[in-house]
Enzyme design. Sequence first.
Site, PDB file in Angstrom:
ATOM      1  N   HIS A  21      11.254  -0.998  -2.960  1.00 58.47           N
ATOM      2  CA  HIS A  21      11.270  -0.708  -1.528  1.00 58.47           C
ATOM      3  C   HIS A  21      10.388  -1.700  -0.774  1.00 58.47           C
ATOM      4  CE1 HIS A  21      11.078   1.491   2.221  1.00 58.47           C
ATOM      5  NE2 HIS A  21      11.966   2.358   1.766  1.00 58.47           N
TER       6      HIS A  21
ATOM      7  N   GLY B 247      -6.481  -5.344  15.090  1.00 57.73           N
ATOM      8  CA  GLY B 247      -7.199  -5.892  13.944  1.00 57.73           C
ATOM      9  C   GLY B 247      -6.672  -7.251  13.523  1.00 57.73           C
TER      10      GLY B 247
END
Length: 306
Positions: A83, A165
Site C-alpha cells: 500500500h 513543519g
Amino acid sequence: MNSESIIECVPNFSEGTDPAKVSKIVAAMQVEGVRLLDWSLDTAHNRSVVTIAGSPDAVVESAVRAAGKAAEIINLTQQHGVHPRIGAADVIPFIPVSGASLADCALLARNAGLLIWRRYGIPVYFYGAAAARPDRVQLEDVRKGQFEGLRDAARRDAARRPDVGGPELHETAGASAVGARSFLIAYNVHLRDADVTAARAIARDIRASNGGLHGVKALGVLANGRAQVSMNITDHRTTPMRKVYERILELANRHGAVIEDGELIGLIPQDAYEANAEWARNIPNFDPALKVLERRLERPLDWLKT
C-alpha cells in the site's frame, strides 16, 4: 459543533505484521470521551487501520497521540508495504458523524496537524476538505512517490514540501497526511487466480478516474498469494455497494476471472449496509453488529492495556 458532536477518525499506520507494535499504538490512543470501534492488521499491505469516535477535542487528542506513538516505534527506512505510504502514521482523516459538518472536521484536522508537528516534529500535509492547496485535495497526489520519493522531492522541490513543519520529512517517521472527508468504505475483493493481471484490469475499468463508477478508487495487487482488487468507495450514496459488487462480477467475467470472497477494512455507515445483500454474504463471517458504525458506537471495544 459542540462537545456532544460525534467525530470519527480512522488513522492508518504503516505497520501490519507486528501485533505488539500496533497494540501499543492503539493503547496510546485511549482518551476520555473517545470510543474504540475497530482495529485490524493487514499483513499483505503491511498496514493497520484503527477506528475511533467521540467528542471533537478528545478525538483530536487521541489521533495526535497515535501519531507520536507510531513515530516512536515504526521506522519507514526498514520496512516496505504494498500500500502507498508516506508516514508511520500515514493518513489521519476526520469524518463528521453527528452534530458536525465537513468544514468543522477540516478545522479539527488543521489543529491536529499543528499539534503533531509541535509535539513530535512530524511534518504534515493537509488533504481532502482540509487541503491548503488545490493540488493536495486528492490523497494520491499527496502520496506521489511514497516515503522514499517524497523524502527526496521535498528536499529539492519547494512545491512538494509539507504544509506544516519540515521542510524535510522526519528521518524515520516520514510525514502524516491529515485531512477531513465524508465516509469512505475500504472494500477488497479477492480473485481465485493468483495472476494479478486480471485484478489490475478490473481495477482499471471500475475506477472513476478511468471512466468507471463514480466515487470508486481501485488498485489491482497481489495480497497473501491471491490477486486482489483493492477499492475505496468515497460516495456510497451515489454508488451503493451492490452496484460496485455487480460491476465487479461483470468485469471479472469479462476478464476471465472468478470472484472468491471480499473483505471490509474498518466500518461502514448504516445507510451503506443492505441486509442479505450478495456483497455482504460474500464476506466471510460478516457481522453487522461489528462492522456497522452506528451499531458499534453503542457497543465499543474495550481499550487495550500495555
